[in-house]
Design a protein around this motif. Sequence first.
Motif, PDB file in Angstrom:
ATOM      1  N   ARG A  17      10.918  44.751  54.088  1.00 25.27           N
ATOM      2  CA  ARG A  17      12.579  44.922  53.616  1.00 25.27           C
ATOM      3  C   ARG A  17      12.566  44.768  55.726  1.00 25.27           C
ATOM      4  N   LEU A  18      13.784  43.646  55.551  1.00 22.89           N
ATOM      5  CA  LEU A  18      14.508  43.446  56.728  1.00 22.89           C
ATOM      6  C   LEU A  18      15.863  43.913  56.642  1.00 22.89           C
ATOM      7  N   PRO A  19      16.022  44.992  58.057  1.00 19.51           N
ATOM      8  CA  PRO A  19      17.016  45.721  58.053  1.00 19.51           C
ATOM      9  C   PRO A  19      17.679  45.220  59.473  1.00 19.51           C
ATOM     10  N   CYS A  20      18.951  44.959  59.400  1.00 16.93           N
ATOM     11  CA  CYS A  20      19.548  44.749  61.002  1.00 16.93           C
ATOM     12  C   CYS A  20      20.946  45.132  61.322  1.00 16.93           C
ATOM     13  N   ALA A  21      21.020  45.869  62.275  1.00 15.15           N
ATOM     14  CA  ALA A  21      22.546  47.013  62.605  1.00 15.15           C
ATOM     15  C   ALA A  21      22.930  45.965  63.619  1.00 15.15           C
ATOM     16  N   ALA A  22      24.325  45.663  63.353  1.00 15.93           N
ATOM     17  CA  ALA A  22      25.388  44.547  64.647  1.00 15.93           C
ATOM     18  C   ALA A  22      25.857  45.669  65.250  1.00 15.93           C
ATOM     19  N   SER A  23      26.302  45.446  66.574  1.00  9.16           N
ATOM     20  CA  SER A  23      26.611  46.563  67.261  1.00  9.16           C
ATOM     21  C   SER A  23      27.571  45.574  67.911  1.00  9.16           C
ATOM     22  N   VAL A  24      28.795  45.555  67.564  1.00  9.98           N
ATOM     23  CA  VAL A  24      29.451  44.565  68.555  1.00  9.98           C
ATOM     24  C   VAL A  24      31.460  45.306  68.362  1.00  9.98           C
ATOM     25  N   THR A  25      31.208  45.493  69.590  1.00 13.46           N
ATOM     26  CA  THR A  25      32.457  46.454  69.835  1.00 13.46           C
ATOM     27  C   THR A  25      33.531  46.387  69.962  1.00 13.46           C
ATOM     28  N   GLY A  26      34.415  46.164  69.515  1.00  9.20           N
ATOM     29  CA  GLY A  26      35.636  45.318  69.811  1.00  9.20           C
ATOM     30  C   GLY A  26      35.991  44.284  68.595  1.00  9.20           C
ATOM     31  N   PHE A  27      34.631  43.458  68.090  1.00  8.94           N
ATOM     32  CA  PHE A  27      35.024  43.009  67.125  1.00  8.94           C
ATOM     33  C   PHE A  27      34.841  43.328  65.565  1.00  8.94           C
ATOM     34  N   SER A  28      35.501  42.340  64.685  1.00  9.77           N
ATOM     35  CA  SER A  28      35.017  42.812  63.072  1.00  9.77           C
ATOM     36  C   SER A  28      34.677  41.369  62.783  1.00  9.77           C
ATOM     37  N   ILE A  29      33.492  42.183  61.928  1.00 10.84           N
ATOM     38  CA  ILE A  29      32.637  41.151  61.087  1.00 10.84           C
ATOM     39  C   ILE A  29      32.526  40.583  60.247  1.00 10.84           C
ATOM     40  N   ASN A  30      32.678  39.409  60.363  1.00  7.65           N
ATOM     41  CA  ASN A  30      33.048  38.386  59.218  1.00  7.65           C
ATOM     42  C   ASN A  30      31.586  38.094  57.980  1.00  7.65           C
ATOM     43  N   ARG A  31      30.457  38.100  58.445  1.00  6.89           N
ATOM     44  CA  ARG A  31      29.684  38.036  57.791  1.00  6.89           C
ATOM     45  C   ARG A  31      28.326  38.302  58.490  1.00  6.89           C
ATOM     46  N   MET A  32      27.154  38.704  57.653  1.00 10.65           N
ATOM     47  CA  MET A  32      25.717  38.724  58.414  1.00 10.65           C
ATOM     48  C   MET A  32      25.149  38.356  56.878  1.00 10.65           C
ATOM     49  N   GLY A  33      23.761  37.868  58.192  1.00 14.66           N
ATOM     50  CA  GLY A  33      22.788  37.191  56.941  1.00 14.66           C
ATOM     51  C   GLY A  33      21.326  36.880  57.742  1.00 14.66           C
ATOM     52  N   TRP A  34      20.134  36.473  57.064  1.00 14.79           N
ATOM     53  CA  TRP A  34      18.985  36.092  57.988  1.00 14.79           C
ATOM     54  C   TRP A  34      18.898  34.640  57.892  1.00 14.79           C
ATOM     55  N   TYR A  35      18.181  33.897  59.039  1.00  9.44           N
ATOM     56  CA  TYR A  35      17.489  33.115  58.956  1.00  9.44           C
ATOM     57  C   TYR A  35      16.657  33.128  58.938  1.00  9.44           C
ATOM     58  N   SER A  36      15.431  31.819  59.444  1.00  8.84           N
ATOM     59  CA  SER A  36      13.908  31.782  59.235  1.00  8.84           C
ATOM     60  C   SER A  36      13.523  30.729  59.766  1.00  8.84           C
ATOM     61  N   GLN A  37      12.118  30.282  60.375  1.00  7.87           N
ATOM     62  CA  GLN A  37      11.802  29.573  60.984  1.00  7.87           C
ATOM     63  C   GLN A  37       9.992  29.501  61.395  1.00  7.87           C
ATOM     64  N   ALA A  38       9.982  28.156  60.692  1.00  7.24           N
ATOM     65  CA  ALA A  38       8.400  28.582  60.546  1.00  7.24           C
ATOM     66  C   ALA A  38       8.012  27.457  61.497  1.00  7.24           C
ATOM     67  N   PRO A  39       6.961  27.355  61.996  1.00  7.94           N
ATOM     68  CA  PRO A  39       6.621  27.073  62.952  1.00  7.94           C
ATOM     69  C   PRO A  39       6.684  25.236  62.806  1.00  7.94           C
ATOM     70  N   GLY A  40       7.216  25.020  63.916  1.00  8.80           N
ATOM     71  CA  GLY A  40       7.292  23.932  63.761  1.00  8.80           C
ATOM     72  C   GLY A  40       8.491  22.402  63.268  1.00  8.80           C
ATOM     73  N   LYS A  41       8.968  24.010  62.427  1.00  5.94           N
ATOM     74  CA  LYS A  41      10.533  23.530  61.622  1.00  5.94           C
ATOM     75  C   LYS A  41      11.849  24.292  62.180  1.00  5.94           C
ATOM     76  N   GLN A  42      12.929  23.561  61.276  1.00  6.32           N
ATOM     77  CA  GLN A  42      14.318  24.325  61.794  1.00  6.32           C
ATOM     78  C   GLN A  42      14.673  25.601  61.955  1.00  6.32           C
ATOM     79  N   ARG A  43      15.472  25.795  62.359  1.00 14.11           N
ATOM     80  CA  ARG A  43      16.001  27.446  61.548  1.00 14.11           C
ATOM     81  C   ARG A  43      16.209  27.153  60.415  1.00 14.11           C
TER      82      ARG A  43
END
Length: 119
Positions: A17-43
Motif C-alpha cells: 500500500r502506497l500512501p501519498c499526502a499533498a501539502s499545497v497551500t493556496g492551491f486546490s488539488i484537481n487530481r492525484m495519482g501514481w506513476y512508475s518508472q522501471a530501470p531503463g524505461k520511461q515514467r
Amino acid sequence: QLQASGGGLVQAGGSLRLPCAASVTGFSINRMGWYSQAPGKQRELVATITSDGFTDYAESAAGRFIIARGITKNMVYLQMTSLTPEDTAVYYCNARSVRPGSTYEYEHWGQGTQVTVSS
C-alpha cells in the motif's frame, strides 16, 4: 510538496500500500495519482483519481490495483495486490493543482519510493 511512502520488497503475489499526502497551500488539488518508472524505461501512469472521485488505471494495473482518497482530498492510497516482478519500479506520487480562480494546472511530484517484487 508531496510525501509518499510505502515501498519495499515483497514476494510475487504479495501486496503493498502506497500512501501519498499533498501539502499545497493556496492551491486546490484537481487530481492525484501514481506513476512508475522501471530501470531503463520511461515514467508511466499507474492510476489516478480526480477530486470528483473518477479513477483511471493503466491496463497492467486494472483489476489488481486500487487507488482511493484518504481522509481528505489531499491524500491518496494505491493498494497494490497480486504483485509480479514486472511491477518492480520506482513509484512516484503526482498531483495536479490550480490556484483559486485560475484554470492553469501546476504539476507536483513526490520523491519516489522503490517497489521491488521478487520471484
